[in-house]
Design a protein around this motif. Structure first.
Motif, PDB file in Angstrom:
ATOM      1  N   ALA A  37      36.007  30.988  18.840  1.00  0.00           N
ATOM      2  CA  ALA A  37      36.092  29.376  18.559  1.00  0.00           C
ATOM      3  C   ALA A  37      36.240  29.100  17.172  1.00  0.00           C
ATOM      4  O   ALA A  37      36.920  28.117  16.713  1.00  0.00           O
ATOM      5  N   GLY A  40      40.216  29.759  17.116  1.00  0.00           N
ATOM      6  CA  GLY A  40      40.981  28.394  17.658  1.00  0.00           C
ATOM      7  C   GLY A  40      42.478  28.487  18.037  1.00  0.00           C
ATOM      8  O   GLY A  40      43.226  27.528  18.170  1.00  0.00           O
ATOM      9  N   ASP A  71      31.740  25.810  23.383  1.00  0.00           N
ATOM     10  CA  ASP A  71      32.332  25.578  22.118  1.00  0.00           C
ATOM     11  C   ASP A  71      33.451  26.122  22.154  1.00  0.00           C
ATOM     12  O   ASP A  71      34.426  25.814  21.094  1.00  0.00           O
ATOM     13  N   LYS A  75      36.974  24.189  20.780  1.00  0.00           N
ATOM     14  CA  LYS A  75      37.643  24.423  19.599  1.00  0.00           C
ATOM     15  C   LYS A  75      38.875  25.067  19.703  1.00  0.00           C
ATOM     16  O   LYS A  75      39.747  25.116  18.793  1.00  0.00           O
ATOM     17  N   GLY A 103      33.460  17.044  21.023  1.00  0.00           N
ATOM     18  CA  GLY A 103      34.696  17.460  21.478  1.00  0.00           C
ATOM     19  C   GLY A 103      35.844  16.142  21.569  1.00  0.00           C
ATOM     20  O   GLY A 103      36.926  16.088  21.295  1.00  0.00           O
ATOM     21  N   LYS A 106      36.208  14.019  18.745  1.00  0.00           N
ATOM     22  CA  LYS A 106      37.500  14.429  18.073  1.00  0.00           C
ATOM     23  C   LYS A 106      38.917  14.126  18.648  1.00  0.00           C
ATOM     24  O   LYS A 106      39.941  13.830  17.882  1.00  0.00           O
TER      25      LYS A 106
END
Length: 414
Positions: A37, A40, A71, A75, A103, A106
């Motif tokens: 995460a 990324g 997560d 990410k 998530g 964003k």
């Protein structure tokens, strides 16, 4: 070692160390997901998928492990995979919901956020302040007051938000009055920006300059706000002097953001400076900067709908098109001249959809992620008067209240 690497931003070493472990337990797998995460990357995403596909049955009841898995997927940029996996979980925890809500938030996917929020309520999951913050932010993007009030209670709204609300609604004087009533110890950079922004949207240049002169620490954001205020009121020389002052005191100089560049090009174009506008847009494209896609949201019958310019994806698009043509004819009869390029903007489609659902509605609320253009502003004033329907449009800069007398709360100052 793995925890130490993560804490010191050396997540790649966690992945390397994991490859040397023959039979990793649940904690080791959780740490791997956390490291991925942090990275990324696509490589990290592949590692998550590879390891998660081999997780033994006994591990699948570990909510901490499943939360870390979600997560990591989110990410690393694969929220679709994360969503599909999330939907298979039988016992969803508040932490899992937080990961998915953040998530989608964003990605500006407010429809998904609200869908998850409804699931939380149906499943009687405890809603903490983090989820409320996400929901309030999402509702602010949608911008429908009645819909928001049906979901959120007022105690979750922060008092410093009042300044911003005044500014967005063109209530600059009320914002200034509140500013002078505040104790000095409670005033910070955000306060200055909000009150200066309120002045900017109400044309209160002298008042803004008076406040600006009292600020001890003038940050880049504060300078940007006061320059915006001067520019909107056509005080270009004063704005230029402040930019030069900032450049002398700060290095590097103020950046030119893509949205500001597009706006500047549109202003030049509408003022007859076609060559200048073309040059600005050429520079923008050469810099590989992409103009954001215009989106509009509206709520009808307690359901949120999203539209984009020239949108034909709605199942009842033929009805929306017919309504748009009807509105267009009414506008032409009242002397409106359309901009051929801009006449299919998303907010017009959202307004038309409201009339399709409820032909005699007296109030429409629309939220747009970009600044409303001049053509849509002129057209919406006429639509409100012709249909005798109050229309509220929240754009990227402010909230426009189009009244049934054909006037807008911004007094055409936007």
């Amino acid at each position: 070692m793995m925890k130490g690497y993560i804490k010191n931003n050396q997540a790649d070493k966690v992945v390397d160390l994991f490859k040397r472990i023959k039979n990793p337990d649940e904690i080791i797998i959780i740490l791997l997901f956390n490291a991925c995460a942090q990275l990324g990357t696509e490589e990290a995403l592949n590692s998550i998928k590879q390891v998660s596909s081999k997780i033994v049955q006994s591990f699948q009841s570990n909510s901490r492990l499943l939360t870390s898995l979600l997560d990591g997927l989110v990410k690393c940029g694969d929220i679709t995979y994360a969503e599909n996996l999330f939907n298979t979980f039988k016992n969803k925890t508040v932490s899992m919901y937080k990961v998915m809500i953040n998530g989608f938030l964003k990605e500006n996917n407010c429809l998904k956020v609200l869908s998850l929020f409804n699931q939380i309520k149906m499943n009687n999951v405890e809603i903490d302040h983090i989820i409320w913050t996400c929901i309030i932010k999402c509702l602010s993007e949608i911008g429908d007051g009645d819909f928001s009030q049906s979901i959120v209670i007022l105690k979750y709204i922060m008092p410093s938000s009042i300044f911003n609300s005044y500014g967005l609604n063109g209530m600059g004087l009320q914002s200034i009055e509140l500013y002078y009533q505040m104790p000095k110890e409670l005033i910070n950079e955000a306060t200055y920006i909000c009150v200066l922004n309120a002045c900017s949207h109400s044309g209160l240049v002298n008042e803004a300059l008076s406040i600006f002169k009292t600020i001890e620490i003038e940050t880049q954001r504060i300078y940007t706000t006061i320059i915006d205020c001067l520019s909107r009121a056509l005080f270009f020389e004063e704005a230029q002097k402040l930019m030069e002052e900032f450049e002398r005191l700060h290095i590097p100089a103020l950046p030119m953001y893509p949205s500001a560049t597009v706006l500047l090009a549109n202003v030049d174009g509408s003022s007859g400076h076609i060559d200048k506008a073309s040059d600005i847009k050429t520079q923008l494209y050469q810099s590989d900067t992409k103009k954001r896609i215009g989106l509009a949201w509206t709520v009808t019958n307690r359901q949120v709908y999203q539209f984009r310019a020239h949108d034909r994806s709605h199942p009842r698009s033929h009805e929306i098109k017919a309504e748009l043509e009807k509105i267009a004819n009414e506008l032409i009869d009242h002397g409106h001249v359309f901009d051929a390029i801009l006449c299919g903007h998303s907010e017009k489609i959202a307004i038309a959809w409201n009339f399709v659902v409820n032909p005699h509605t007296s109030k429409i609320q629309v939220t747009k992620n970009l600044r409303v253009c001049g053509d849509c502003h002129r057209a919406t004033k006429l639509i409100a008067a012709i249909r005798q329907c109050e229309i509220i449009v929240s754009d990227a800069n402010r909230i426009h209240h189009f009244y049934t007398n054909g006037q807008c709360s911004c007094n055409d100052y936007f």
